[in-house]
Scaffold this active site. Sequence first.
Site, PDB file in Angstrom:
ATOM      1  N   HIS A  24       0.855  -1.189   0.000  1.00 26.15           N
ATOM      2  CA  HIS A  24       0.000   0.000   0.000  1.00 26.15           C
ATOM      3  C   HIS A  24       0.890   1.238   0.000  1.00 26.15           C
ATOM      4  O   HIS A  24       1.753   1.406   0.857  1.00 26.15           O
ATOM      5  CB  HIS A  24      -0.916   0.019   1.229  1.00 26.15           C
ATOM      6  CG  HIS A  24      -1.823   1.215   1.252  1.00 26.15           C
ATOM      7  ND1 HIS A  24      -3.061   1.227   0.651  1.00 26.15           N
ATOM      8  CD2 HIS A  24      -1.659   2.451   1.804  1.00 26.15           C
ATOM      9  CE1 HIS A  24      -3.625   2.417   0.835  1.00 26.15           C
ATOM     10  NE2 HIS A  24      -2.791   3.175   1.533  1.00 26.15           N
ATOM     11  N   CYS A  25       0.699   2.103  -0.994  1.00 28.21           N
ATOM     12  CA  CYS A  25       1.497   3.317  -1.128  1.00 28.21           C
ATOM     13  C   CYS A  25       0.723   4.479  -0.519  1.00 28.21           C
ATOM     14  O   CYS A  25      -0.357   4.839  -0.998  1.00 28.21           O
ATOM     15  CB  CYS A  25       1.818   3.602  -2.594  1.00 28.21           C
ATOM     16  SG  CYS A  25       2.715   5.148  -2.865  1.00 28.21           S
ATOM     17  N   PHE A  26       1.275   5.088   0.524  1.00 27.44           N
ATOM     18  CA  PHE A  26       0.591   6.195   1.186  1.00 27.44           C
ATOM     19  C   PHE A  26       0.650   7.475   0.354  1.00 27.44           C
ATOM     20  O   PHE A  26      -0.231   8.328   0.475  1.00 27.44           O
ATOM     21  CB  PHE A  26       1.206   6.438   2.563  1.00 27.44           C
ATOM     22  CG  PHE A  26       0.895   5.363   3.563  1.00 27.44           C
ATOM     23  CD1 PHE A  26      -0.324   5.353   4.230  1.00 27.44           C
ATOM     24  CD2 PHE A  26       1.797   4.352   3.827  1.00 27.44           C
ATOM     25  CE1 PHE A  26      -0.637   4.355   5.140  1.00 27.44           C
ATOM     26  CE2 PHE A  26       1.501   3.358   4.746  1.00 27.44           C
ATOM     27  CZ  PHE A  26       0.285   3.357   5.405  1.00 27.44           C
TER      28      PHE A  26
END
Length: 275
Positions: A122-124
Amino acid sequence: MLVLRLLNVVAPAYFLCISLVTFVLQIFLFIPSMFRDPSATSLLSPALLHGALFLFLSANALGNYVLVIQSSPEDLGKGLNLGEGTEVVADWLDGSRSPGSALPSTHFCRLCARVTQRHDHHCFFTGNCIGSRNMRNFIMFCLYTSLACLDSLVAGMAYISVALSMSFANPLAFLTLLPHSISQFFSGALLSSEMFVILMLYLWLGIGLACAGFCCHQMLLILRGQTRYQVRKGIVVRARPWRENLREVFGKRWLLGLLIPVLNVGSDNHRQKEK
């Protein structure tokens, strides 16, 4: 979980602010300062070439950033047999359930509340999960962000060398620039705009190195046919030739995606989605 959800909102805003500041400094400060050189009026002047290069890198970085968000795995769960009932939902919440109709490493993300096929992480900074649909655009985003930061770093160092009449021929000059600048700023010998540019130099260096390192690590996993999720969970993948692994992510039209931001047209994952 509340902190992660807050970070999922703040990180994209932080990236967009840094991008806006970088664009303003390049267009209204660095590039105009290059035109002070009398030779900058020619068609192939360093100022025009640098401006064209920066616009090319920025357009690719922001274009792929938008495509990563557009290609989010929001609707992937609609075609999967997720089942019904609270027990099935609970299995998905801990990321341990993969329905038979799903591809390997299918994962449910709590932050996105979405199902991602070939989940990587998951890329913030994009607020999305990275998986089969947007992996190539994410790698291109990291690559061009790193190059844009390097370009801004070089242009900023050139501007500071002229403004402060200093040379960066000695590698220690850059390392000692920040402490010397802070002391000069509080003594009134350094302008606020110049101090801001110096702070941005170190920020560009950090972001550029981080994106370059992450891009290299991601490419190594792709060559092995793995994802970060598979490595973290200890999932064993079938060994395949590295060319097939690259083609699965980048497709046959990889050169087109290297020059301009495009979707995963021509990749194996795109053809599977069309079917």
